[in-house]
Structure formats: C-alpha cells, structure tokens
Design a protein around this motif. Structure first.
Motif, short mmCIF file in Angstrom:
data_model
loop_
_atom_site.label_atom_id
_atom_site.label_comp_id
_atom_site.label_asym_id
_atom_site.label_seq_id
_atom_site.Cartn_x
_atom_site.Cartn_y
_atom_site.Cartn_z
N VAL A 82 0.76 -1.19 -0.05
CA VAL A 82 0.07 -0.03 -0.08
C VAL A 82 0.83 1.25 0.00
CG1 VAL A 82 -1.99 -1.29 1.21
CG2 VAL A 82 -0.19 0.05 2.65
N GLY A 83 2.26 1.21 -0.36
CA GLY A 83 2.72 2.08 -0.45
C GLY A 83 3.48 2.61 0.95
N ASP A 84 4.29 3.68 1.03
CA ASP A 84 4.86 4.25 2.29
C ASP A 84 4.67 5.66 2.31
OD1 ASP A 84 6.45 4.83 4.52
OD2 ASP A 84 8.51 4.44 3.58
N LYS A 85 3.46 6.20 2.96
CA LYS A 85 3.25 7.45 3.03
C LYS A 85 2.62 7.78 4.36
CE LYS A 85 -0.58 5.71 0.43
NZ LYS A 85 -1.04 5.49 -0.87
N PRO A 86 2.41 9.07 5.00
CA PRO A 86 1.86 9.20 6.15
C PRO A 86 0.41 8.90 6.29
CG PRO A 86 2.91 11.30 5.45
CD PRO A 86 3.08 10.13 4.20
N PHE A 87 -0.28 8.94 5.27
CA PHE A 87 -1.79 8.57 5.27
C PHE A 87 -2.17 7.74 4.32
CE2 PHE A 87 -1.87 12.77 7.65
CZ PHE A 87 -2.80 12.62 8.70
N HIS A 88 -3.06 6.81 4.55
CA HIS A 88 -3.75 5.93 3.46
C HIS A 88 -5.11 6.10 3.15
CE1 HIS A 88 0.23 3.26 3.45
NE2 HIS A 88 0.32 3.92 4.54
#
Length: 233
Positions: free
Chosen positions: A21-27
């Motif tokens: 789901v990727g690597d980011k602060p918010f999903h």
C-alpha cells in the motif's frame, strides 16, 4: 528492547520496500474494506463507548498502565480502554463492548484495539511509533465542535476527526495530537498489520513477536491487571 531499537531502522526499511500500500503518512481507507463496516456500525460503537466510559476516572491513564508512555502522556489526560493490546484480548472489556469487540475481531491482522480518550487541554507531543509492520486507524466517536482546535499532525500534514468517519496513518512518521477545547475527544483506535509481501511479512512478524513479548508490552499488561483490581484512590 536495546536490540529492538538497533534493528528498528533496518526492519522499517525492509517493510516499507515490501509494502503493498506504499509508504506514506496517510492511506486511503478504501484500501481496507473492513473500515466501511466499522463506519456503518459507528453508532453501535458509540453507544458501547458511552456506557463503558461513563466514569472517566475509572478509565486508566495510559501513563499509569504503560510506563514507556510517560514521556508523551500527560498525567491523567490520555486514557485508554483496551479491547485488544498487541494480540492480547482483554476479556472483561470485550464483554462490556460485545458489538465493538466482534467488529474489531474481524479486522485482518488485528494488533490492538482501544477507545482512546483525550480530556480537554491535552497535548500529546511529537513522537513516533514502534514499527512499520502496523498501520493505525482512527474512527471518530465523540469529537469536539471546535474542530480547528482538536487536530493531529502526521509528518507535515494536519487532520481532524469526524464522528463516524475513519482515517488510516503510519505512526512511524512523527506525529502529535492537540485537544485545545473544553470537550473530551473519544476515538476507536485500531492497529493492524500492514499488507506486505513475503519478505515484509517474515521480518515484520518476527519484530512484532519480539515486541509482544517485550517489557514494553508485558509492563502494560501488568498495569492493566493492577488497574482492574481497583484504580488508585
């Protein structure tokens, strides 16, 4: 704990590379279909929370049940009603909130589930979580009317809560929370395993198993048991 801290940056890099789901602060919550069911039943969850949290002084402050949180948990102001904690079920609390317990029990890869309570004037300073192996979902249950004064910062992004609505974030990014209102904020907080490939699953699973058996978690379990026997007078 010392070994875990040394390994944490490496394990987080491996898990991030394996993330589906990727690597980011918010999903996007749409990536996690079970969240829609929580939102659909949020009024049932709110009703059980209201009954379980009717006496705020009977809800343990996080700093008292988890010594490792004392640096960031203002005394008596951040309170937690645990249903599950790092895979351990709190039977007496689940019995008080059967519908909520049943809903969170269906979350794939459930790690922890609790009602998180911030009393008026609470500021949780900037901090980071334990591992990228888990993501965190917040479902708004009771939200102060002055939304601009009750917010959360994750990395350089700000968000607030809305009753009956959820968001998902990665708590390895630095985050802090402020409730600068005269009202109490209550959310259902759910931590769950990040969807990853085989490499991330193996590394994340080993790291989480170590955390589950660490002093960090075992001290909190002892704290919950001690509080259940009777909160301090």
């Amino acid at each position: 704990m010392r070994i875990g801290r040394r390994l944490q940056p490496w394990t987080n890099r491996q898990i991030a590379r394996s993330s589906r789901v990727g690597d980011k602060p918010f999903h996007d919550t749409a990536e996690f279909p079970w969240i829609a069911e929580l939102e659909a039943h949020w009024e049932d969850i709110r009703a059980e929370a209201a009954a379980a949290l009717c006496d705020i002084n009977a809800i343990p402050p996080l700093a008292e049940i988890s010594p490792d949180h004392r640096r960031i948990a203002p005394a008596g102001m951040w309170r937690s009603f645990f249903l599950y904690g790092y895979g351990y079920k709190v039977d007496e609390n689940c019995a008080k909130c059967p519908k909520t317990a049943a809903l969170v029990g269906k979350v794939p890869g459930l790690n922890s589930a609790l009602f998180s309570v911030l009393v008026p004037g609470t500021h949780i300073p900037a901090h980071t979580g334990v591992t990228k192996a888990i993501l965190t979902c917040h479902l708004g249950i009771q939200v102060p009317k002055a939304a601009d004064k009750c917010q959360m910062r994750v990395a350089d992004q700000f968000t607030g809560w809305a009753e009956g609505k959820a968001f998902v974030f990665d708590d390895i990014y630095q985050h802090e929370v402020l409730n600068d209102t005269p009202e109490t904020r209550i959310i259902l907080l759910v931590q769950f395993r990040r969807p990853v490939g085989l490499r991330g699953k193996l590394i994340g699973g080993l790291f989480l198993s170590a955390v589950r058996h660490s002093r960090f978690v075992q001290d909190a379990r002892r704290g919950l048991r001690a509080w259940a026997e009777g909160p301090p007078k």
